[in-house]
Design a protein around this motif. Structure first.
Motif, short mmCIF file in Angstrom:
data_model
loop_
_atom_site.label_atom_id
_atom_site.label_comp_id
_atom_site.label_asym_id
_atom_site.label_seq_id
_atom_site.Cartn_x
_atom_site.Cartn_y
_atom_site.Cartn_z
N LEU A 8 92.40 73.98 20.01
CA LEU A 8 93.30 75.13 19.85
C LEU A 8 92.76 76.13 18.84
O LEU A 8 92.86 77.35 19.05
CB LEU A 8 94.69 74.65 19.42
N ILE A 9 92.19 75.64 17.75
CA ILE A 9 91.60 76.53 16.75
C ILE A 9 90.43 77.30 17.34
O ILE A 9 90.27 78.50 17.10
CB ILE A 9 91.20 75.74 15.49
N LYS A 10 89.60 76.61 18.13
CA LYS A 10 88.45 77.28 18.75
C LYS A 10 88.91 78.37 19.71
O LYS A 10 88.35 79.47 19.73
CB LYS A 10 87.60 76.25 19.48
N SER A 17 91.79 85.89 17.94
CA SER A 17 91.43 86.52 16.67
C SER A 17 90.63 87.82 16.81
O SER A 17 90.89 88.78 16.08
CB SER A 17 90.67 85.52 15.79
N PRO A 18 89.67 87.92 17.74
CA PRO A 18 88.94 89.20 17.87
C PRO A 18 89.81 90.38 18.29
O PRO A 18 89.46 91.53 18.04
CB PRO A 18 87.88 88.89 18.93
N SER A 31 92.09 79.96 9.90
CA SER A 31 91.59 79.14 11.01
C SER A 31 90.34 78.37 10.60
O SER A 31 90.18 77.20 10.97
CB SER A 31 91.31 80.01 12.23
N ALA A 32 89.46 78.98 9.83
CA ALA A 32 88.27 78.28 9.35
C ALA A 32 88.66 77.18 8.36
O ALA A 32 88.07 76.09 8.35
CB ALA A 32 87.31 79.26 8.70
N TYR A 33 89.67 77.46 7.53
CA TYR A 33 90.18 76.46 6.58
C TYR A 33 90.75 75.26 7.34
O TYR A 33 90.47 74.10 7.00
CB TYR A 33 91.25 77.10 5.70
N ALA A 34 91.53 75.53 8.39
CA ALA A 34 92.13 74.46 9.17
C ALA A 34 91.05 73.62 9.86
O ALA A 34 91.13 72.39 9.89
CB ALA A 34 93.08 75.04 10.21
#
Length: 104
Positions: A8-10, A17-18, A31-34
């Motif tokens: 899901l994050i990917k 996100s873009p 998202s990178a933190y998660a």
């Protein structure tokens, strides 16, 4: 469960996100933190860290650099023959060292 959350994050990072304007208050982004939290911590700890980070990510919250804490439960003390009595190593290095000692 972890793989599903990483998936899901990917999807969020590649598709959603873009299309949104950049407005993150922290570095690294949430998202990178998660993703980092899920890869380095156990699932309950990672979910707690992610929830706390998302609660702080608001207009009246903080800002700046906020890295995922180092998971100290993964490190072990290993006795050495050098002047220091012991050093920290991660699980991979610890297992590698145990295999070398077993082969001697």
């Amino acid at each position: 469960m972890r793989k599903f959350l990483l998936f899901l994050i990917k999807i969020y990072q590649k598709i959603i996100s873009p299309t949104l304007p950049a407005r993150c208050r922290y570095y690294p982004t949430c998202s990178a933190y998660a993703r980092t939290a899920l890869l380095t911590h156990r699932l309950p700890t990672a979910l707690r860290l992610i929830a706390m980070r998302l609660a702080r990510c608001q207009p009246f919250g903080g800002h700046g650099v906020d890295f995922v804490p180092v998971p100290m439960y993964r490190y072990h003390f290993v006795p050495t023959k050098w002047s220091h009595s012991c050093v920290f190593v991660d699980n991979f290095s610890y297992q590698k060292r145990q295999n070398k000692l077993a082969n001697c």
